[in-house]
Design a protein around this motif. Sequence first.
Motif, PDB file in Angstrom:
ATOM      1  N   TYR A 185       0.808  -1.220   0.000  1.00  5.00           N
ATOM      2  CA  TYR A 185       0.000   0.000   0.000  1.00  5.00           C
ATOM      3  C   TYR A 185       0.842   1.272   0.000  1.00  5.00           C
ATOM      4  CZ  TYR A 185      -4.442  -2.431   0.437  1.00  5.00           C
ATOM      5  OH  TYR A 185      -5.548  -3.218   0.193  1.00  5.00           O
ATOM      6  N   ALA A 186       2.140   1.136   0.249  1.00  3.98           N
ATOM      7  CA  ALA A 186       3.037   2.293   0.184  1.00  3.98           C
ATOM      8  C   ALA A 186       3.456   2.599  -1.250  1.00  3.98           C
ATOM      9  CB  ALA A 186       4.279   2.046   1.043  1.00  3.98           C
ATOM     10  N   LYS A 187       3.135   1.700  -2.186  1.00  7.75           N
ATOM     11  CA  LYS A 187       3.475   1.904  -3.584  1.00  7.75           C
ATOM     12  C   LYS A 187       2.322   2.592  -4.312  1.00  7.75           C
ATOM     13  CE  LYS A 187       7.324  -0.361  -2.929  1.00  7.75           C
ATOM     14  NZ  LYS A 187       7.108  -0.806  -1.534  1.00  7.75           N
ATOM     15  N   ASP A 188       2.555   2.948  -5.574  1.00 13.40           N
ATOM     16  CA  ASP A 188       1.540   3.617  -6.393  1.00 13.40           C
ATOM     17  C   ASP A 188       0.951   2.691  -7.451  1.00 13.40           C
ATOM     18  OD1 ASP A 188       1.830   6.255  -5.216  1.00 13.40           O
ATOM     19  OD2 ASP A 188       3.787   6.324  -6.210  1.00 13.40           O
ATOM     20  N   TYR A 189       1.774   1.793  -7.979  1.00 14.24           N
ATOM     21  CA  TYR A 189       1.351   0.918  -9.067  1.00 14.24           C
ATOM     22  C   TYR A 189       1.844  -0.502  -8.821  1.00 14.24           C
ATOM     23  CZ  TYR A 189       0.808   5.324 -11.703  1.00 14.24           C
ATOM     24  OH  TYR A 189       0.454   6.582 -12.121  1.00 14.24           O
ATOM     25  N   CYS A 190       1.181  -1.442  -9.488  1.00 14.41           N
ATOM     26  CA  CYS A 190       1.668  -2.823  -9.494  1.00 14.41           C
ATOM     27  C   CYS A 190       1.429  -3.402 -10.885  1.00 14.41           C
ATOM     28  CB  CYS A 190       0.959  -3.666  -8.441  1.00 14.41           C
ATOM     29  SG  CYS A 190       1.537  -5.390  -8.384  1.00 14.41           S
ATOM     30  N   LEU A 191       2.479  -3.925 -11.471  1.00 13.72           N
ATOM     31  CA  LEU A 191       2.395  -4.595 -12.761  1.00 13.72           C
ATOM     32  C   LEU A 191       2.232  -6.086 -12.518  1.00 13.72           C
ATOM     33  CD1 LEU A 191       2.716  -4.901 -15.845  1.00 13.72           C
ATOM     34  CD2 LEU A 191       5.178  -4.768 -15.508  1.00 13.72           C
ATOM     35  N   VAL A 192       1.171  -6.651 -13.042  1.00 11.42           N
ATOM     36  CA  VAL A 192       0.865  -8.069 -12.824  1.00 11.42           C
ATOM     37  C   VAL A 192       0.991  -8.830 -14.138  1.00 11.42           C
ATOM     38  CG1 VAL A 192      -0.953  -9.694 -12.185  1.00 11.42           C
ATOM     39  CG2 VAL A 192      -0.648  -7.602 -10.872  1.00 11.42           C
ATOM     40  N   LEU A 193       1.624  -9.976 -14.071  1.00 13.24           N
ATOM     41  CA  LEU A 193       1.754 -10.865 -15.225  1.00 13.24           C
ATOM     42  C   LEU A 193       0.825 -12.050 -15.013  1.00 13.24           C
ATOM     43  CD1 LEU A 193       3.451 -11.214 -17.848  1.00 13.24           C
ATOM     44  CD2 LEU A 193       5.030 -12.617 -16.497  1.00 13.24           C
ATOM     45  N   GLU A 194      -0.072 -12.284 -15.974  1.00 12.71           N
ATOM     46  CA  GLU A 194      -1.057 -13.347 -15.842  1.00 12.71           C
ATOM     47  C   GLU A 194      -0.950 -14.367 -16.977  1.00 12.71           C
ATOM     48  OE1 GLU A 194      -5.023 -11.957 -13.890  1.00 12.71           O
ATOM     49  OE2 GLU A 194      -4.421 -10.394 -15.304  1.00 12.71           O
ATOM     50  N   LYS A 195      -1.247 -15.594 -16.647  1.00 10.96           N
ATOM     51  CA  LYS A 195      -1.275 -16.696 -17.603  1.00 10.96           C
ATOM     52  C   LYS A 195      -2.487 -17.560 -17.292  1.00 10.96           C
ATOM     53  CE  LYS A 195       0.611 -19.640 -20.659  1.00 10.96           C
ATOM     54  NZ  LYS A 195       0.941 -19.344 -22.066  1.00 10.96           N
ATOM     55  N   ASN A 196      -3.404 -17.669 -18.239  1.00  9.91           N
ATOM     56  CA  ASN A 196      -4.624 -18.458 -18.056  1.00  9.91           C
ATOM     57  C   ASN A 196      -5.386 -18.066 -16.789  1.00  9.91           C
ATOM     58  OD1 ASN A 196      -4.023 -19.963 -20.408  1.00  9.91           O
ATOM     59  ND2 ASN A 196      -2.758 -21.394 -19.236  1.00  9.91           N
ATOM     60  N   GLY A 197      -5.461 -16.753 -16.545  1.00  9.83           N
ATOM     61  CA  GLY A 197      -6.221 -16.262 -15.400  1.00  9.83           C
ATOM     62  C   GLY A 197      -5.518 -16.381 -14.065  1.00  9.83           C
TER      63      GLY A 197
END
Length: 232
Positions: free
Chosen positions: A40-52
């Motif tokens: 929660y101290a960050k501003d963004y999160c990049l998520v990598l997804e594969k088949n949901g």
Amino acid sequence: MKGTIKRIHEFTESEISELYELMDEFYENMDPEIFRHDFYAKDYCLVLEKNGRIVGFTTQKLMTVNVDGKEVKGVFSGDTIIHRDYWGDTELFRSFAQYWFRYAEEHGELWWFLICKGYKTYRILPLFWREFYPCRSCETPRDIKKIIDAYASALYPDEYNQTTGVVEYKSVKDCLRKGVADIDERRMKNKDIAFFCQVNPNWENGNDLVCLAKFDRSLLRRHMPELLFNGE
């Protein structure tokens, strides 16, 4: 695989739990409350997804530090992991690069504020950039060292060692589990990995080497813009 960047407040409790479970699979000494606080101290999160399913992620915080009376802007990378089934895949970094290089081109000079507790993260720098610090080929210029010291001191005022350029944690810190990023004799033949071990000798305890690179396409290695931005 698909990489998606979202603002921190857009994540559900279920997604945050899934992120924690992925980190806990590859890091020792994880604490869910500390993870949540840092998230929660960050501003963004990049998520990598594969088949949901989430198979990787990295968090970011926009920062501004003052260096000799000048504001220096950067994006700090926090918790970062990718599942071992996808080690070697560049999609997480491609999505990261596409977003933040474009951000820099739209908003002005931007630096990557990076800390590395393992060689896999550090090797991103010599793989993609021609110019980054610290590196084995040259001394870190004085003006660059000032930027590194400024942002590292802002984040870790009691644990950053300006002499070594390493965040030397005073308490038990999360660290990579055995088998995740071990360094054997074969890997030590790589000069960049050997350099990482030289400047961050206690990396196995979770210490972080503080690094810096600029989001500037002209500073990337010759074929990297095509690899990173093709189809952008």
